[in-house]
Design a protein around this motif. Structure first.
Motif, PDB file in Angstrom:
ATOM      1  N   CYS A  81      15.471  -5.429   3.372  1.00 24.87           N
ATOM      2  CA  CYS A  81      14.298  -4.832   3.994  1.00 24.87           C
ATOM      3  C   CYS A  81      14.711  -4.289   5.364  1.00 24.87           C
ATOM      4  CB  CYS A  81      13.229  -5.885   4.253  1.00 24.87           C
ATOM      5  SG  CYS A  81      12.660  -6.724   2.795  1.00 24.87           S
TER       6      CYS A  81
ATOM      7  N   HIS B  58       7.485  -1.584   7.679  1.00 19.99           N
ATOM      8  CA  HIS B  58       8.377  -2.352   6.806  1.00 19.99           C
ATOM      9  C   HIS B  58       8.794  -1.468   5.647  1.00 19.99           C
ATOM     10  CE1 HIS B  58       9.677  -6.281   4.981  1.00 19.99           C
ATOM     11  NE2 HIS B  58       9.746  -5.453   3.951  1.00 19.99           N
ATOM     12  N   ILE B  59      10.095  -1.341   5.448  1.00 16.06           N
ATOM     13  CA  ILE B  59      10.613  -0.512   4.349  1.00 16.06           C
ATOM     14  C   ILE B  59      11.450  -1.396   3.431  1.00 16.06           C
ATOM     15  CG2 ILE B  59      12.118   1.449   3.774  1.00 16.06           C
ATOM     16  CD1 ILE B  59      11.065   1.667   7.168  1.00 16.06           C
ATOM     17  N   HIS B  60      11.168  -1.343   2.124  1.00 15.15           N
ATOM     18  CA  HIS B  60      11.985  -2.087   1.160  1.00 15.15           C
ATOM     19  C   HIS B  60      13.176  -1.208   0.815  1.00 15.15           C
ATOM     20  CE1 HIS B  60       8.418  -4.463   1.044  1.00 15.15           C
ATOM     21  NE2 HIS B  60       7.719  -3.479   0.517  1.00 15.15           N
TER      22      HIS B  60
HETATM   23 NI    NI Z   1      10.793  -5.510   2.010  1.00 13.26          NI
END
Ligand code: NI
Length: 144
Positions: free
Chosen positions: A101, A93-95
């Motif tokens: 996201c 998971h990458i913000h």
């Molecule tokens: Ni995120």
């Protein structure tokens, strides 16, 4: 599997413009020949074709981009992933920024099931971008 394979030779006809673009791409990518370029394309097209049908094993990634403020989106995505629990090998998971996201799921399993799984995720309301990228796990013909 490093056995020397016999090559099959055949000729291809195409419009000059297409052939010029092919040569330019070959130069850009530093490929050694038209044969190498065409063989790679054929291989990629087999992988794409095989990814869409059948019960053989494939591996790949599902990439999803969404606004995490959208109501229930994360819980919907999680529910689907639990429904197909053993397909997902790893998840990242990458913000991306304040709103968005990106989720990248590494998957492995039967082609038909992976396609269904990806379609369900990608069609969740609020997904901005979603795609499935696959690679075959059973081919060794890329190493020539
Ligand atoms: Ni995120």
């Amino acid at each position: 599997m490093s056995r020397k394979k016999e090559l099959c030779r055949f000729s291809i006809s195409m419009e000059p413009e297409l052939s010029e673009r092919l040569d330019k791409m070959i130069a850009d990518k530093g490929m050694s020949s038209r044969s190498q370029a065409v063989a790679k394309m054929v291989q990629a097209s087999f992988v794409e074709h095989e990814s869409q049908i059948g019960n053989h094993e494939i591996a790949g990634t599902v990439t999803l981009v969404y606004d995490h403020h959208k109501r229930n989106i994360q819980s919907k995505l999680t529910t689907i992933q639990h429904d197909y629990g053993n397909l997902v090998i790893s998840a990242m998971h990458i913000h991306l920024n304040h709103n968005n996201c990106m989720e990248v799921l590494a998957v492995r399993g039967e082609a038909d099931i992976i396609r269904k799984f990806a379609d369900r995720l990608i069609s969740v309301k609020g997904i901005i971008h979603g795609c499935l990228t696959v690679t075959a796990t059973e081919t060794d013909s890329q190493n020539q």
